[in-house]
Design an enzyme around this catalytic site. Structure first.
Site: not given
Ligand code: GTP
Ligand code: ZN
Length: 183
Positions: A71-74, A112, A140, A142
């Protein structure tokens, strides 16, 4: 990349010089290179590399294609299955190429939803099918190892084109990906 990972080891409080970690930065760099090798690959080229003319216009489904992405966020893994279908319009592709296309886009930093649409778009571009469909089901890390800590949630995404916008075609596809023909 290895230099950066050595810094990260020190930053998390480890001793990057201890024996067990000496080669770790290089190992992680290699692993990360492998997990992101999709950036240097072209999905449409892969589909075109085994493209055959056939006057067939029945649904082709490749289901349960295992999928590992980040996942690109984590930059944590999401893991699951892709189900891909298309209805040929004069051209079919080698079956293995469908799995390769899933890998090309999985081995990048992803969400995704985008992964799902990119697979669909590559098939549309290479084969110009009467319709195409992609469903991905994934867990996921994360959401499991950290953050909201939901161990059992599964995310399903889908993308459809052409004939698959019709209820009957879409239902047939969804029914067939739920069936277990070899059991
Ligand atoms: N739509 C989508 N969201 C994703 C995917 N993979 C991870 N995420 C979400 O990306 C979001 C990033 O949110 P942020 O609030 O910026 O990050 P964060 O503080 O680490 O969020 P939490 O995971 O809720 O602790 C999270 O809600 C993740 O669940 C994906 O493939 N699609
Ligand atoms: Zn993630």
């Amino acid at each position: 990349m290895a230099v950066a990972y050595k810094n990260i080891l020190n930053l998390i409080g480890e001793d990057a010089e201890r024996e067990g970690l000496l080669k770790t930065p290089e190992r992680v760099a290699k692993a990360m290179q492998y997990l992101t090798q999709g950036y240097s690959q072209n999905a449409v080229d892969i589909l075109n590399s085994a493209k055959f003319h056939e006057d067939i216009s029945e649904m082709v489904i490749v289901k349960d294609i295992e999928l590992y992405s980040l996942c690109e966020h984590h930059m944590l893994p999401f893991v699951g299955k892709a189900h891909v279908a298309y209805i040929p319009n004069g051209w079919i592709t080698g079956l293995s190429k469908i799995g390769r296309v899933v890998d090309v886009y999985s081995k990048r930093l992803q969400v995704q939803e985008r992964l799902t649409v990119q697979i669909l778009d590559a098939i549309k571009e290479a084969l110009n099918p009467i319709g195409a469909a992609v469903v991905i089901e994934a867990r996921h890390m994360c959401m499991m190892m950290r953050g909201v800590s939901k161990q059992n949630s599964i995310t399903t995404t889908s993308a459809f084109s052409g004939e698959f916008h019709k209820d009957r075609t879409r239902s047939e596809f969804l029914r067939l990906i739920r069936s277990n023909p070899l059991q």
